[in-house]
Design a protein around this motif. Structure first.
Motif, PDB file in Angstrom:
ATOM      1  N   GLY A 144     -28.942 -38.875  32.987  1.00 43.52           N
ATOM      2  CA  GLY A 144     -28.691 -39.808  31.544  1.00 43.52           C
ATOM      3  C   GLY A 144     -30.203 -40.037  30.969  1.00 43.52           C
ATOM      4  N   THR A 145     -31.078 -40.529  31.128  1.00 38.28           N
ATOM      5  CA  THR A 145     -32.403 -40.849  30.519  1.00 38.28           C
ATOM      6  C   THR A 145     -32.677 -39.675  30.256  1.00 38.28           C
ATOM      7  OG1 THR A 145     -32.559 -41.814  32.913  1.00 38.28           O
ATOM      8  CG2 THR A 145     -33.867 -43.028  31.019  1.00 38.28           C
ATOM      9  N   SER A 146     -32.834 -38.644  31.238  1.00 35.90           N
ATOM     10  CA  SER A 146     -33.505 -37.343  30.641  1.00 35.90           C
ATOM     11  C   SER A 146     -32.699 -36.512  29.511  1.00 35.90           C
ATOM     12  CB  SER A 146     -33.815 -36.503  31.704  1.00 35.90           C
ATOM     13  OG  SER A 146     -33.235 -35.766  31.576  1.00 35.90           O
ATOM     14  N   ILE A 147     -31.660 -36.715  29.113  1.00 38.98           N
ATOM     15  CA  ILE A 147     -30.492 -36.069  28.166  1.00 38.98           C
ATOM     16  C   ILE A 147     -31.027 -37.174  26.881  1.00 38.98           C
ATOM     17  CG2 ILE A 147     -28.517 -35.460  27.597  1.00 38.98           C
ATOM     18  CD1 ILE A 147     -28.002 -34.267  30.536  1.00 38.98           C
ATOM     19  N   GLY A 148     -31.233 -38.396  26.874  1.00 37.46           N
ATOM     20  CA  GLY A 148     -31.081 -38.869  26.137  1.00 37.46           C
ATOM     21  C   GLY A 148     -32.677 -38.749  25.627  1.00 37.46           C
ATOM     22  N   LYS A 149     -33.295 -38.306  26.160  1.00 37.31           N
ATOM     23  CA  LYS A 149     -34.568 -38.472  25.581  1.00 37.31           C
ATOM     24  C   LYS A 149     -34.627 -37.398  24.346  1.00 37.31           C
ATOM     25  CE  LYS A 149     -37.765 -41.544  28.934  1.00 37.31           C
ATOM     26  NZ  LYS A 149     -37.838 -40.551  29.682  1.00 37.31           N
ATOM     27  N   VAL A 150     -33.973 -36.367  24.127  1.00 40.15           N
ATOM     28  CA  VAL A 150     -33.953 -34.861  23.764  1.00 40.15           C
ATOM     29  C   VAL A 150     -33.684 -35.091  22.185  1.00 40.15           C
ATOM     30  CG1 VAL A 150     -32.724 -32.427  23.098  1.00 40.15           C
ATOM     31  CG2 VAL A 150     -33.376 -33.956  25.544  1.00 40.15           C
ATOM     32  N   THR A 151     -34.932 -34.293  21.923  1.00 40.60           N
ATOM     33  CA  THR A 151     -35.667 -34.434  19.961  1.00 40.60           C
ATOM     34  C   THR A 151     -34.480 -33.428  19.249  1.00 40.60           C
ATOM     35  OG1 THR A 151     -37.321 -33.560  20.244  1.00 40.60           O
ATOM     36  CG2 THR A 151     -37.243 -35.909  19.960  1.00 40.60           C
ATOM     37  N   GLU A 152     -33.928 -33.503  18.017  1.00 37.80           N
ATOM     38  CA  GLU A 152     -33.968 -32.284  16.976  1.00 37.80           C
ATOM     39  C   GLU A 152     -34.625 -30.933  17.314  1.00 37.80           C
ATOM     40  OE1 GLU A 152     -32.444 -35.295  13.851  1.00 37.80           O
ATOM     41  OE2 GLU A 152     -31.481 -33.254  13.292  1.00 37.80           O
ATOM     42  N   SER A 153     -36.442 -31.669  16.798  1.00 43.04           N
ATOM     43  CA  SER A 153     -36.954 -29.994  17.235  1.00 43.04           C
ATOM     44  C   SER A 153     -37.348 -29.968  18.079  1.00 43.04           C
ATOM     45  CB  SER A 153     -38.798 -30.836  16.410  1.00 43.04           C
ATOM     46  OG  SER A 153     -38.634 -31.857  17.607  1.00 43.04           O
ATOM     47  N   GLN A 154     -36.540 -30.151  19.272  1.00 41.28           N
ATOM     48  CA  GLN A 154     -36.781 -29.866  20.695  1.00 41.28           C
ATOM     49  C   GLN A 154     -35.873 -28.795  20.964  1.00 41.28           C
ATOM     50  OE1 GLN A 154     -36.863 -32.596  23.385  1.00 41.28           O
ATOM     51  NE2 GLN A 154     -38.245 -32.307  24.763  1.00 41.28           N
ATOM     52  N   LEU A 155     -34.696 -29.425  20.549  1.00 43.36           N
ATOM     53  CA  LEU A 155     -33.219 -28.494  20.107  1.00 43.36           C
ATOM     54  C   LEU A 155     -33.641 -27.150  19.173  1.00 43.36           C
ATOM     55  CD1 LEU A 155     -30.697 -28.567  21.433  1.00 43.36           C
ATOM     56  CD2 LEU A 155     -30.140 -29.347  18.942  1.00 43.36           C
ATOM     57  N   LYS A 156     -34.349 -27.164  17.366  1.00 41.18           N
ATOM     58  CA  LYS A 156     -34.387 -26.445  17.469  1.00 41.18           C
ATOM     59  C   LYS A 156     -35.731 -25.350  18.155  1.00 41.18           C
ATOM     60  CE  LYS A 156     -36.599 -26.228  12.597  1.00 41.18           C
ATOM     61  NZ  LYS A 156     -36.602 -26.416  11.846  1.00 41.18           N
ATOM     62  N   THR A 157     -36.252 -25.506  18.329  1.00 38.31           N
ATOM     63  CA  THR A 157     -37.433 -24.782  19.352  1.00 38.31           C
ATOM     64  C   THR A 157     -35.997 -24.306  20.029  1.00 38.31           C
ATOM     65  OG1 THR A 157     -38.741 -26.974  19.613  1.00 38.31           O
ATOM     66  CG2 THR A 157     -39.481 -24.871  19.961  1.00 38.31           C
ATOM     67  N   VAL A 158     -35.415 -24.860  21.242  1.00 38.78           N
ATOM     68  CA  VAL A 158     -34.858 -24.026  22.177  1.00 38.78           C
ATOM     69  C   VAL A 158     -34.015 -22.871  22.150  1.00 38.78           C
ATOM     70  CG1 VAL A 158     -32.818 -25.461  22.779  1.00 38.78           C
ATOM     71  CG2 VAL A 158     -34.310 -24.247  24.500  1.00 38.78           C
ATOM     72  N   ALA A 159     -33.715 -22.676  20.393  1.00 37.21           N
ATOM     73  CA  ALA A 159     -32.815 -22.304  19.801  1.00 37.21           C
ATOM     74  C   ALA A 159     -33.165 -21.147  19.186  1.00 37.21           C
ATOM     75  CB  ALA A 159     -31.641 -22.787  19.038  1.00 37.21           C
ATOM     76  N   LYS A 160     -34.338 -21.256  18.991  1.00 40.39           N
ATOM     77  CA  LYS A 160     -35.248 -20.559  18.071  1.00 40.39           C
ATOM     78  C   LYS A 160     -35.273 -19.565  19.204  1.00 40.39           C
ATOM     79  CE  LYS A 160     -37.673 -21.323  14.266  1.00 40.39           C
ATOM     80  NZ  LYS A 160     -38.349 -22.124  13.591  1.00 40.39           N
ATOM     81  N   THR A 161     -36.170 -19.726  20.408  1.00 44.86           N
ATOM     82  CA  THR A 161     -36.418 -18.601  21.648  1.00 44.86           C
ATOM     83  C   THR A 161     -35.536 -18.354  22.701  1.00 44.86           C
ATOM     84  OG1 THR A 161     -36.358 -21.575  22.799  1.00 44.86           O
ATOM     85  CG2 THR A 161     -39.136 -19.668  22.823  1.00 44.86           C
ATOM     86  N   LEU A 162     -34.543 -18.428  22.115  1.00 42.48           N
ATOM     87  CA  LEU A 162     -33.134 -18.427  23.258  1.00 42.48           C
ATOM     88  C   LEU A 162     -33.352 -16.546  21.879  1.00 42.48           C
ATOM     89  CD1 LEU A 162     -29.819 -20.879  24.532  1.00 42.48           C
ATOM     90  CD2 LEU A 162     -32.426 -19.582  25.190  1.00 42.48           C
ATOM     91  N   LEU A 163     -32.433 -17.129  20.647  1.00 45.76           N
ATOM     92  CA  LEU A 163     -32.470 -15.922  19.330  1.00 45.76           C
ATOM     93  C   LEU A 163     -33.863 -15.329  19.988  1.00 45.76           C
ATOM     94  CD1 LEU A 163     -30.845 -18.103  16.709  1.00 45.76           C
ATOM     95  CD2 LEU A 163     -29.365 -16.055  18.382  1.00 45.76           C
ATOM     96  N   GLU A 164     -35.123 -15.227  20.079  1.00 52.91           N
ATOM     97  CA  GLU A 164     -36.162 -14.202  20.280  1.00 52.91           C
ATOM     98  C   GLU A 164     -36.232 -13.199  21.231  1.00 52.91           C
ATOM     99  OE1 GLU A 164     -39.166 -16.964  19.671  1.00 52.91           O
ATOM    100  OE2 GLU A 164     -38.842 -16.944  16.999  1.00 52.91           O
ATOM    101  N   GLY A 165     -35.434 -14.419  22.907  1.00 54.99           N
ATOM    102  CA  GLY A 165     -35.861 -13.637  23.768  1.00 54.99           C
ATOM    103  C   GLY A 165     -34.763 -12.418  23.670  1.00 54.99           C
ATOM    104  N   LYS A 166     -34.519 -11.556  24.882  1.00 58.15           N
ATOM    105  CA  LYS A 166     -33.467 -10.773  25.383  1.00 58.15           C
ATOM    106  C   LYS A 166     -32.181 -11.680  25.542  1.00 58.15           C
ATOM    107  CE  LYS A 166     -33.665  -6.758  27.430  1.00 58.15           C
ATOM    108  NZ  LYS A 166     -34.238  -6.166  28.457  1.00 58.15           N
TER     109      LYS A 166
END
Lengths: 462, 126
Positions: free
Chosen positions: A418-440
């Motif tokens: 629970g704590t680990s999920i609570g620490k996620v930031t917006e920029s992290q989310l943005k980066t991960v979405a970008k990598t997903l779209l760039e990859g296959k």
């Protein structure tokens, strides 16, 4: 007048134990013994075990073996092995096992996932010794007879196949896993053809596989609602010498690191339409590559409504409001060393097509940072709630804890999750979405192929 | 259905066993089925559910051989002949391949019946 003295004896001994444990019996429902949500772990001559004492009158006990479809040597082996659970052992018949469990008011269950095979029982707290003994017996002394395979297991496997072939969503998810991970995690959960039954499954080979799957280092015992001291005592008593006989041709467990491939598959089907759009995800919390932002992204995309009579407020449910014929869910499937974040769209072919495009647009919006602060906060809260709720629920908790123990030697502690999920930031989310779209990406469509889109048409790379 | 037998009674008494064994050997040879290439278990009547189930549970090779022996014996019977002596079933070949399975099934059925009529008694809990 009763010739079946064995049953009476065991039932009596169970009852005798009940009478001895009067302290437990008189404890009210609400009085917690320890009431912790964390698991206490231990080791009984090579068998890892974990227990937590949630207050209540019943116990759930399960053996979690690292023997899901990912590790099976031939197709259908995990399924056949899980169906062999509670069949005849060298000490008693399948019928007797079931009747005895019935007499004690217990329930037996067995299932397999992509990574784990679970056999367990739910029963009244006082019957812990009986069911611990039963599981030890099932693990070490099942006979794996040919007639049980032919008369009961094979027909059951065939029924599962028919069920899967009718289920477009199930087929699309299986196909997405196969494209994403090829072998290993890509193995289908149930069979899609009779090849396994006709060519690979026979009782001797399943017995060989069992000797690998139920080797002591390969499974963990997890109890929910049992006192730790009591549980460790009985586990030591029954599991210490519950060693399945090693067999000469026993296959070894192939735990090669999963690799993500990606691609596209289209399967024509008459029974509905499903489109699964998948991306490399996060491993489970106890695994090596745990990425909490994937869990947050999954709940941000969402698709399912958490309130009645409304389309919901997640990104995907808002984006696809115009297509009521499509049903969307987003799931982050986590495994010990990899994961798959998948969005499934099912329903009317035309709506599935349009909704598919919207899904990709929504992910792009996340990558571009076009999400409101409020949406982000809601997503984090939902992700935390889901993770904690799953961890808290008995069955999922047992599976996760057992998997954690057997794959990494670490029990699944939900507080840290629970704590680990609570620490996620917006920029992290943005980066991960970008990598997903760039990859296959992985795209699998099952249904009316004339209408269902190709990956390129909805705007993802494969 | 397994056939009625006094074997258990006799085997328990060594003096009786020693006396009976030569008689049994002579009787089996004189019964005539070995001269048709059959085994004792081939003679069990198969018109009941237990034996039919047992036949289904035979390993494929055993089932095939059984059919072969039966057809060969029918052929001999039709032709009013015996097999040439080298094809007769030898006492070593004449082993029980079906009756153990039948006994297992009978035990299963008995267990089921026993469990069905059982009345569990719980001692009064304190």
């Amino acid at each position: 007048m009763l010739p079946n003295t064995g049953l009476i004896r065991s039932a009596q001994s169970g009852l005798r134990r009940q009478c001895l444990n009067t302290t437990i019996q008189h404890r009210g429902l609400a009085a917690a013994a320890s009431g912790s949500f964390s698991y206490e772990t231990g080791d009984a001559s090579g068998v890892k075990f974990a227990s937590r004492d949630i207050p209540g009158a019943t116990t759930t006990l399960a053996v979690v073996a690292r023997a899901g479809t990912r590790f099976q040597p031939y197709p259908g082996y995990s399924e056949a092995l899980h169906k062999y659970a509670f069949k005849g052992t060298t000490r008693r018949s399948a019928l007797r096992i079931n009747r005895e469990a019935e007499l004690l008011g217990g329930q037996l269950f067995a299932y397999h996932t992509r990574e784990n095979l679970v056999i367990g029982a739910k029963f009244l707290r006082d019957d812990l010794p009986y069911f611990t003994e039963l599981l030890a017996e099932v693990v070490s002394q099942t006979r794996y007879t040919r007639h049980e395979l032919e008369e009961e297991i094979v027909p059951a496997v065939q029924e599962e196949r028919k069920k899967l072939l009718k289920d477009v969503h199930g087929m699309a998810v299986n196909s997405a896993h196969a494209i994403a991970f090829h072998r290993g995690l890509g193995e289908p959960l149930h069979q899609t053809s009779s090849v396994a039954v006709n060519k690979y499954i026979n009782n001797e080979w399943i017995h060989d596989w069992a000797s690998t799957a139920y080797a002591k280092s390969n499974y963990a015992l997890v109890a929910n609602g049992a006192q730790a001291s009591e549980f460790s005592k009985w586990t030591k008593e029954f599991f210490s010498d519950a060693q399945i006989q090693t067999r000469q041709n026993a296959p070894s467990i192939d735990s090669t690191q999963s690799k993500y491939h990606g691609g596209e598959e289209r399967i024509a089907h008459d029974g509905g339409n499903a489109l699964v759009l998948a991306f490399p995800g996060s491993s489970s919390f106890t695994g090596g590559s745990w990425k909490p932002e994937i869990a947050v992204l999954a709940s941000l995309l969402g698709g399912e409504s958490s309130v009645k009579w409304a389309p919901g407020f997640s990104l995907l449910s808002k984006a696809t409001e115009a297509f009521p014929g499509a049903h969307i869910t987003t799931q982050s499937a986590t495994y010990s060393d990899a994961g798959l974040l998948h969005v499934s769209v099912t329903g009317k072919a035309t709506d599935v097509r349009s909704a598919g495009t919207e899904v990709v647009k929504a992910i792009k919006a996340v990558a571009d940072g076009q999400i409101s602060q409020e949406d982000f906060k809601k997503a984090v809260a939902t992700a935390r709630f889901r993770a904690l709720e799953t961890g808290q629920s008995t069955e999922a908790g047992i599976l996760q804890t057992g998997a954690g123990l057997v794959h990494g030697g670490k029990a699944h502690q939900i507080d840290e999750l629970g704590t680990s999920i609570g620490k996620v930031t917006e920029s992290q989310l943005k980066t991960v979405a970008k990598t997903l779209l760039e990859g296959k990406a992985t795209v699998s469509s099952v249904g009316d192929l004339n209408i269902l889109p190709f990956a390129e048409e909805i705007g993802v790379q494969v | 259905m397994s056939y009625p037998t006094m074997a258990g009674f006799i085997m328990k008494r060594p003096w009786l066993k020693n006396w009976m064994i030569p008689v049994a050997k002579w009787y089996k040879q004189a019964a005539g089925y070995r001269q048709l290439g059959l085994r004792a278990d081939d003679l069990i009547p198969e018109e009941n559910e237990t034996v039919l189930l047992a036949l289904k549970r035979l390993p494929p090779k055993e089932a095939y051989d059984r059919i072969f022996r039966l057809r060969r014996a029918f052929q001999c019977s039709l032709a009013q002949t015996l097999l040439p002596k080298e094809q007769w079933t030898t006492p070593e070949e004449d082993r029980l391949y079906l009756s153990p399975i039948i006994k297992e099934i009978e035990a299963e059925k008995k267990e089921r019946e026993d469990l069905d009529v059982m009345v569990p008694k719980k001692p009064a809990t304190s």
